[in-house]
Design a protein around this motif. Structure first.
Motif, PDB file in Angstrom:
ATOM      1  N   ASP A 102      49.221  30.834 -15.503  1.00 47.40           N
ATOM      2  CA  ASP A 102      50.219  31.324 -16.471  1.00 47.40           C
ATOM      3  C   ASP A 102      51.665  30.511 -16.174  1.00 47.40           C
ATOM      4  N   GLU A 103      52.465  30.601 -16.879  1.00 40.73           N
ATOM      5  CA  GLU A 103      53.897  30.026 -16.581  1.00 40.73           C
ATOM      6  C   GLU A 103      53.623  28.674 -16.214  1.00 40.73           C
ATOM      7  N   GLY A 104      52.811  28.196 -17.194  1.00 41.01           N
ATOM      8  CA  GLY A 104      52.501  26.659 -17.040  1.00 41.01           C
ATOM      9  C   GLY A 104      53.674  25.752 -16.581  1.00 41.01           C
ATOM     10  N   GLN A 105      54.891  26.105 -17.382  1.00 42.72           N
ATOM     11  CA  GLN A 105      55.788  25.007 -17.462  1.00 42.72           C
ATOM     12  C   GLN A 105      56.523  25.019 -15.982  1.00 42.72           C
ATOM     13  N   ASP A 106      56.304  25.992 -15.203  1.00 39.59           N
ATOM     14  CA  ASP A 106      56.455  25.755 -13.607  1.00 39.59           C
ATOM     15  C   ASP A 106      55.883  24.793 -12.692  1.00 39.59           C
ATOM     16  N   TYR A 107      54.737  24.524 -13.432  1.00 41.34           N
ATOM     17  CA  TYR A 107      53.525  23.843 -12.510  1.00 41.34           C
ATOM     18  C   TYR A 107      54.012  22.202 -12.663  1.00 41.34           C
ATOM     19  N   LEU A 108      53.665  21.325 -11.593  1.00 42.97           N
ATOM     20  CA  LEU A 108      53.666  19.953 -11.860  1.00 42.97           C
ATOM     21  C   LEU A 108      52.297  19.419 -12.335  1.00 42.97           C
ATOM     22  N   PRO A 109      52.173  18.209 -12.998  1.00 46.66           N
ATOM     23  CA  PRO A 109      50.972  17.752 -13.286  1.00 46.66           C
ATOM     24  C   PRO A 109      50.005  17.483 -12.289  1.00 46.66           C
ATOM     25  N   LEU A 110      50.617  17.118 -11.040  1.00 43.41           N
ATOM     26  CA  LEU A 110      49.616  17.005  -9.774  1.00 43.41           C
ATOM     27  C   LEU A 110      49.109  17.990  -9.470  1.00 43.41           C
ATOM     28  N   TRP A 111      49.842  19.438  -9.373  1.00 45.86           N
ATOM     29  CA  TRP A 111      49.081  20.672  -9.033  1.00 45.86           C
ATOM     30  C   TRP A 111      47.913  20.937  -9.814  1.00 45.86           C
ATOM     31  N   TRP A 112      48.027  20.630 -11.440  1.00 51.51           N
ATOM     32  CA  TRP A 112      47.058  20.981 -12.255  1.00 51.51           C
ATOM     33  C   TRP A 112      45.782  20.005 -12.067  1.00 51.51           C
ATOM     34  N   SER A 113      46.128  18.841 -11.667  1.00 50.66           N
ATOM     35  CA  SER A 113      45.048  17.871 -11.481  1.00 50.66           C
ATOM     36  C   SER A 113      44.478  18.080 -10.309  1.00 50.66           C
ATOM     37  N   VAL A 114      45.005  18.699  -9.363  1.00 55.10           N
ATOM     38  CA  VAL A 114      44.249  19.142  -7.938  1.00 55.10           C
ATOM     39  C   VAL A 114      43.334  20.570  -8.570  1.00 55.10           C
ATOM     40  N   LEU A 115      43.969  21.564  -9.138  1.00 56.84           N
ATOM     41  CA  LEU A 115      43.107  22.589  -9.504  1.00 56.84           C
ATOM     42  C   LEU A 115      41.856  22.654 -10.382  1.00 56.84           C
ATOM     43  N   ARG A 116      42.262  21.251 -11.200  1.00 52.88           N
ATOM     44  CA  ARG A 116      40.748  20.997 -12.114  1.00 52.88           C
ATOM     45  C   ARG A 116      39.646  20.685 -11.170  1.00 52.88           C
ATOM     46  N   SER A 174      58.375  17.073 -16.805  1.00 50.60           N
ATOM     47  CA  SER A 174      57.193  16.121 -16.221  1.00 50.60           C
ATOM     48  C   SER A 174      55.821  16.350 -16.952  1.00 50.60           C
ATOM     49  N   TRP A 175      55.714  17.186 -18.244  1.00 52.11           N
ATOM     50  CA  TRP A 175      54.475  17.249 -18.883  1.00 52.11           C
ATOM     51  C   TRP A 175      54.740  16.351 -20.082  1.00 52.11           C
ATOM     52  N   THR A 176      54.746  14.792 -20.041  1.00 56.46           N
ATOM     53  CA  THR A 176      54.802  13.994 -20.822  1.00 56.46           C
ATOM     54  C   THR A 176      53.424  13.987 -21.733  1.00 56.46           C
ATOM     55  N   ASP A 177      53.509  13.377 -22.853  1.00 59.52           N
ATOM     56  CA  ASP A 177      52.359  13.199 -23.665  1.00 59.52           C
ATOM     57  C   ASP A 177      51.365  12.468 -22.633  1.00 59.52           C
ATOM     58  N   GLU A 178      51.569  11.391 -22.212  1.00 59.72           N
ATOM     59  CA  GLU A 178      50.667  10.568 -21.354  1.00 59.72           C
ATOM     60  C   GLU A 178      50.197  11.451 -20.036  1.00 59.72           C
ATOM     61  N   ALA A 179      50.807  12.567 -19.553  1.00 60.00           N
ATOM     62  CA  ALA A 179      50.463  13.542 -18.484  1.00 60.00           C
ATOM     63  C   ALA A 179      49.594  14.426 -18.833  1.00 60.00           C
ATOM     64  N   MET A 180      49.784  14.814 -20.271  1.00 57.08           N
ATOM     65  CA  MET A 180      48.830  15.901 -20.754  1.00 57.08           C
ATOM     66  C   MET A 180      47.501  15.022 -21.297  1.00 57.08           C
TER      67      MET A 180
END
Length: 617
Positions: free
Chosen positions: A359-373, A398-404
């Motif tokens: 939740d409130e994913g705009q506060d996360y960095l792509p690296l964090w999401w990558s680790v959670l995955r 930081s959530w660019t199209d490439e990061a997504m």
């Protein structure tokens, strides 16, 4: 034998425990049943929001105890310690093969349980002295206590006879079989504690016990057609991203989907950025469960706490602690800790989940999401919900199209547009603010529900003042709102004050204290613990930062805006304006502003005043 005490789960249900009791745990349970004074409640393998201590003991008049039980026979296999990657580690040898068992270290585990009970699950225990309310013990029912202490000595903070040693007891086979309860638990006979209280016990019980809510005590979740479609389905890949403005039901969809999966017996990790959001999401998820006990399938965390647990589960607790020594905390949080967790999460003993929701994913960095995955089971689900308009930390860019694409997403965002939170008049002002002050390529404007214009009246007030009078103005505006309570379903506890920083918030709290008005707040050096004690069901007036109130809502709001010079501070103001909860019986929003940049916007409020006309109630 009849037990005149609370035992959870009941003895008749012990056979249904997720992890059957070991022989040693059964012996310890027998010891506690026979020799503990009856006022001590016994919780076996409680689901403490993902932590699983073997025993938690609770006495509102005596204190708290958490125990880790190990059935190890120290003579059957060689146990020893040696220096490892992060200091001393526990090792064992079987058939000539040595292997590390630091992730099973009972001292490390029980100390973590104690710290998190103090920090998170019993947050009203007073700093410093509150530690003495919690015993953290280790029990080896089949080993000699001297041998146990010798093995664990590098990890014990105290030795026999030292001050505070009674709060970290170590016991063995003689103490258990002979019923020496005071050797196992030196605080067992305490019946009167100046530190502990019934209220503190209630705080912890709320996490130890599954909620016992009947259908008459809760309202089922209500979703519109679009929300329901998202909550009851999954994408082919299992990855879904949802965006929408404030009040559009993003958290509602997340909660409904989490409840659905929990009802199916699947494990769900709900990860937030702010600790304060846990209570809100937990209450939503409970309302969607078939049975309250299904909540045990859901774990609540924030990203950095999850990283900490992963490192501890890997046996890298010393490595985790070392990160914070002489390093930039921001660098640790953003990069160094996630990278350590990224390495630890690949180990086979790390817990994984059938679904991970952020939740409130705009506060996360792509690296964090990558680790959670990496903690998601194959074929599982990953959900990210976000509102870039509330980018209060500057991370959304930081959530660019490439990061997504690298994060596993494909196709378009699922979109929610209609705001069901804001009164229409307040919604219009929030839209105007976003269009005037926020980046055009990032805003996601809320849309009003059709036909709602006349249903939800609200009073919108703006007071412009100087920084040196803002504290007095805020406290007086709160006192003014107290005149609205006691009718229309409103109580003083519905009043919430939000501010951009802790110092200004504490100033207001101190002023209200002069009127003998007690406020539950998240300000001060122990603000992390205070956040866990902050929930809307508290009977006191609320005060917290705009950061911590994201995702929440209230009918009676006072917002203090001290700064509007930067993009993040403007996003914070927008987030605050969208916290107002609509009601057919009315809502009240007062903005106290000392930022000159917003003076002209404030004049668009139906009720505008300068500080001079607002300093006297």
């Amino acid at each position: 034998m009849m037990d005149d005490r609370v035992i959870s789960p009941p003895l008749a249900q012990l056979a249904k425990l997720r992890q059957p009791l070991t022989a040693g745990e059964r012996a310890v349970l027998q010891l506690f049943r026979q020799h503990l004074p009856k006022d001590w409640e016994i919780y076996l393998q409680p689901h403490l929001n993902g932590l699983r201590p073997d025993f938690v003991l609770l006495n509102p008049n005596g204190g708290i105890a958490v125990f880790e039980v190990k059935d190890w026979d120290l003579k059957a296999m060689r146990y020893f310690t040696k220096k490892g990657r992060y200091g001393h580690e526990l090792w064992a040898e079987r058939n000539g093969e040595e292997f590390c068992i630091q992730n099973q270290n009972p001292v490390t585990k029980v100390n973590l349980y104690k710290k998190e009970i103090f920090d998170l699950y019993c947050p009203r225990l007073k700093a410093n002295t509150g530690w003495a309310a919690i015993t953290a013990g280790v029990i080896f029912p089949f080993a000699d206590v001297d041998a146990v202490k010798s093995l664990l000595s590098p990890f014990l903070k105290t030795q026999d006879g030292e001050k505070f040693a009674q709060y970290q007891p170590v016991s063995g086979i003689v103490e258990v079989t002979a019923g020496k309860i005071l050797d196992v638990f030196p605080e067992a006979n305490r019946t009167n504690s100046k530190i502990m209280s019934k209220g503190y016990a209630d705080d912890l019980r709320g996490w130890l016990l599954e909620p016992d809510l009947s259908s008459t005590q809760r309202t089922p979740l209500v979703l519109d057609r679009n929300q329901l479609s998202l909550a009851e389905s999954r994408t082919e890949s299992g990855y879904r991203r949802i965006k929408g403005p404030a009040g559009s039901g993003k958290s509602l969809v997340l909660a409904a989907r989490a409840a659905r999966l929990a009802n199916e017996g699947k494990s769900v990790l709900v990860a937030t950025f702010n600790i304060t959001l846990w209570h809100y999401l937990r209450d939503l998820i409970v309302r969607g469960l078939d049975a309250p006990e299904k909540l045990k399938n859901v774990r609540f965390t924030h990203f950095h706490l999850w990283c900490k647990h992963v490192c501890y589960d890997a046996g890298w607790d010393k490595g985790y602690e070392r990160l914070w020594h002489s390093n930039d905390p921001r660098e640790v949080l953003n990069t160094t800790l996630p990278l350590l967790a990224d390495e630890a999460v690949t180990l086979p003993n790390i817990e994984r989940y059938d679904a991970i929701f952020v939740d409130e994913g705009q506060d996360y960095l792509p690296l964090w999401w990558s680790v959670l995955r990496k903690a998601c089971n194959p074929g599982g689900e990953m959900l990210l919900v976000a509102d870039a308009t509330q980018d209060v930390y500057g991370t959304a860019s930081s959530w660019t199209d490439e990061a997504m694409k690298g994060a596993g997403f494909g196709g378009r965002w699922a979109q929610l547009a209609t705001s069901y939170r804001l009164p229409p008049e307040a919604l219009g002002l929030a839209r105007n603010f976003a269009e005037a002050f926020l980046p055009k390529d990032a805003i996601d404007l809320p849309e009003a529900e059709q036909g709602s214009l006349d249903l939800y009246p609200c009073r919108l007030r703006w007071v412009q003042c100087s920084p040196d009078t803002a504290g007095a103005v805020c406290s007086n505006e709160i006192l003014s709102l107290m005149r609205q309570t006691g009718k229309r379903g409103l109580a003083n506890a519905d009043i919430t004050m939000l501010t951009g920083d802790m110092q200004s918030g504490m100033n207001v709290v101190n002023r209200l204290d002069e009127y003998d008005i007690n406020v539950v707040n998240t300000f001060g050096d122990d603000h992390r613990r205070r956040k866990m004690g902050f929930y809307m069901g508290d009977t006191r007036i609320k005060a917290t930062t705009l950061h911590s109130f994201k995702g929440w809502e209230s009918r009676l709001l006072v917002i203090y805006v001290p700064d509007a010079a930067h993009a993040q501070s403007l996003a914070l103001v927008y987030a605050g304006l969208t916290r107002l909860k609509r009601s057919q019986e009315g809502s009240w929003l007062t903005v106290v502003c000392s930022a000159p940049e917003l003076h002209e916007f404030g004049r668009s409020f139906p009720d505008y005043a300068d500080g001079a006309s607002a300093t006297v109630v």
